[in-house]
Structure formats: structure tokens, C-alpha cells
Motif scaffolding. Sequence first.
Motif, PDB file in Angstrom:
ATOM      1  N   TYR A   1       0.836  -1.196   0.000  1.00 44.09           N
ATOM      2  CA  TYR A   1       0.000   0.000   0.000  1.00 44.09           C
ATOM      3  C   TYR A   1       0.873   1.249   0.000  1.00 44.09           C
ATOM      4  O   TYR A   1       1.995   1.235   0.531  1.00 44.09           O
ATOM      5  CB  TYR A   1      -0.924   0.004   1.215  1.00 44.09           C
ATOM      6  N   PRO A   2       0.380   2.350  -0.576  1.00 44.99           N
ATOM      7  CA  PRO A   2       1.159   3.591  -0.649  1.00 44.99           C
ATOM      8  C   PRO A   2       1.144   4.355   0.676  1.00 44.99           C
ATOM      9  O   PRO A   2       0.792   5.532   0.735  1.00 44.99           O
ATOM     10  CB  PRO A   2       0.455   4.364  -1.760  1.00 44.99           C
ATOM     11  N   VAL A   3       1.515   3.678   1.747  1.00 38.80           N
ATOM     12  CA  VAL A   3       1.591   4.286   3.066  1.00 38.80           C
ATOM     13  C   VAL A   3       2.624   3.496   3.861  1.00 38.80           C
ATOM     14  O   VAL A   3       2.762   2.278   3.690  1.00 38.80           O
ATOM     15  CB  VAL A   3       0.210   4.259   3.777  1.00 38.80           C
ATOM     16  N   ARG A   4       3.385   4.174   4.704  1.00 37.22           N
ATOM     17  CA  ARG A   4       4.356   3.475   5.541  1.00 37.22           C
ATOM     18  C   ARG A   4       3.612   2.576   6.527  1.00 37.22           C
ATOM     19  O   ARG A   4       2.597   2.979   7.094  1.00 37.22           O
ATOM     20  CB  ARG A   4       5.240   4.469   6.296  1.00 37.22           C
ATOM     21  N   SER A   5       4.163   1.385   6.749  1.00 38.73           N
ATOM     22  CA  SER A   5       3.505   0.450   7.665  1.00 38.73           C
ATOM     23  C   SER A   5       4.554  -0.406   8.360  1.00 38.73           C
ATOM     24  O   SER A   5       5.588  -0.730   7.781  1.00 38.73           O
ATOM     25  CB  SER A   5       2.503  -0.429   6.913  1.00 38.73           C
ATOM     26  N   ILE A   6       4.270  -0.740   9.597  1.00 39.72           N
ATOM     27  CA  ILE A   6       5.168  -1.580  10.393  1.00 39.72           C
ATOM     28  C   ILE A   6       4.356  -2.727  10.979  1.00 39.72           C
ATOM     29  O   ILE A   6       3.344  -2.502  11.650  1.00 39.72           O
ATOM     30  CB  ILE A   6       5.830  -0.800  11.537  1.00 39.72           C
TER      31      ILE A   6
END
Length: 346
Positions: free
Chosen positions: A37-42
Motif C-alpha cells: 500500500y502507498p503508506v508506511r507500515s510496520i
Amino acid sequence: MIRLLRWLLLPISLLYGLAVWLRNVLYDTGIWSSKSYPVRSIVIGNLAVGGSGKTPMTECLIRWFDGEYKIATLSRGYGRKTTGFRDVHINDDAVSTGDEPLQFKRKFPHLTVAVCEDRRTGMEILLEDHDLILLDDAFQHRKVSASCNILLFEYASLLRPIIPLPTGNFRDLLPQAKRADVIVITKIPKDISAQQRTQITKKLRKHSKAPIYFASIAYGAPKALSKQSNSAINSSVNLYDKQVLLVTGIANPAPLLDYVQQEAKYVESIALPDHHLFTKADYERIQSAYAALAAKEDTVLVTTEKDAQRLSLHSLPNIPCYYIPITFVFDQEEQIHQDVINTLAR
């Protein structure tokens, strides 16, 4: 008896392990797809069941990145009786949201906290209004490909044979550590030696090139609970002259019990299963145990912050209730923080 029964179930563990291996092969080869997805994720996850410290790790990430990013946490909401996507609110209850998401919301009320058993659905709802999404307990949820995977191992779990459920405690196979960007060994004892660190590092190096860090637990002063929202109020207590009724519903209460026994005059423990929803019978048992202790000396009820989200204080009238907060203490906090930043920037 229980230990023997678990070993008798070893053939089921072998079948379970085979099924998990096949599932991972399907994802590794691209036959089953993971979506980015075009979002930072952890992702914060583990390979064993429960007790590795995903909640304090998630809170640590919130403290590191709050203010720099607009953060949302996304959890399955384990133990909730609702389904689908749901925003978590401070006045919700654990039956509707799960205990850990409710803890996040009450501790960080300005953050978006959401639950959804389908992480893809949750990501698609959250991504437009946030620029960092923390996926709690999602290492096995391979439908989503995250920017950074943080894999936790409880120290004690690596000293035992790595065996899948139900004989062992592993829900995934150790070679899957290869997918981690950062590995954290949690709940290390104070007297861990350099040789023990090296042994554990060598064990994991067979499967992963990720940087490996060690973290111990730090216990805070017990905080009084408010009957309005089960959140902390500005009051704490010293346990040294108190009797303590310790009530837990977590995977491994032994470290907390050891700590409270060192701090308090006397401790009696009621240990219930992880994420346990308290029943009328449980409250009667707690009230009876408390009354027996309080008849002799000054007594308080102590629990964990996670259990506090499920505990109905209205069912425990006239019992002073406190929870003990925990945090991680890393051996190299600045370095692990930087490693996560570098991974997010890729």
C-alpha cells in the motif's frame, strides 16, 4: 499430565507444521499474493503464541514516531465479540474492541486506533488519512506486505525446542524469521551473559540476516484505576507494606509475579488464561480471596494494564485496584530506532 498430552499430540503438530510450511511456500513463490500500500507500515509480530511483548513494542513505536507521522494502529481485536472494521473509542469495552486496542486508545487518545480481522480492508480504510500504520500481531497475515517487519521472540522460548502447536508453542516456523527486518529478543533476564546472547544470535542467524536486539522489561509504579474508564488516575502506591492479590489473564504471568513478590509484603495470585473475559464466578472468587487477605492486613488488588481493560471495577466495589505499567528497555535503543527509520525510508 498436560505436558504428556501435548507430546501425544505430536503427529498433529507435524501436520500443522506441514500446512504452515505449504502456506508460506504459496506466498513466497507468488502463487498467493501479498499486497503493498502507498503508506508506511510496520508489522509487529511473533512466531510463538502470546507473551512476546507485542503491546509494549507497539507503544514504543508510537512514542518514537508520534508527532513525526499521523499514526494509526490496526489490530485484529483478539477476543472481541464484534466483526468487521471498527474505530476504537475511549469509552468502548474490551468485548467490542479487544483489550490491547482499547489499551492503546486509552493511553494515546489522540491516535486513530482501529480493529479489523481483514488487514487489507483495514489498510484500505486507514491509508488516506494516515502516513504510518502499525499492524499489531500481523506477521502471519501475509495478505499485506508491510514496509517494515519487526519480529519478537521471548527469550525463554528460544531456550526450548522450536515445535509447532499443539505440542509446542510455535504457530509459525523458525525459517520465517528470514522475512524480518528487525528482530527483538524480549524479556531477557538481568544476568544474561555474553555467551547466552551469542548462542541465541547464532540460532537465529541460520535463518535471518536481520539485526538482532535485546530488550528487558521495566516495571513502573502501580497506578490506581478509575471506575469511570478503567484508565489510570494520578495516584500510585508502594507495595512494600501491602498484601497483594495479583490477578492476571496473560500468556505468561511468571515474570510479573516474581517482580511483585520482590516488591510486596505478601502476594496471592489468581492466574487466568490469556485475554480471559471475567465472569461472575471470577469476580466472586476475586472478592472472596481479597476479603480473606484484607481481614488480616492492608491489601490491594494489582493487575496488568491489559487486564485492566477487561476488569469491571463496578463488580469489585470497595477494592482498591491498581495496574503495573511495563516498558521495554533496549540494549541499543538509538540503533534499533535508526534501523526502523532506515527500513521505512527504503
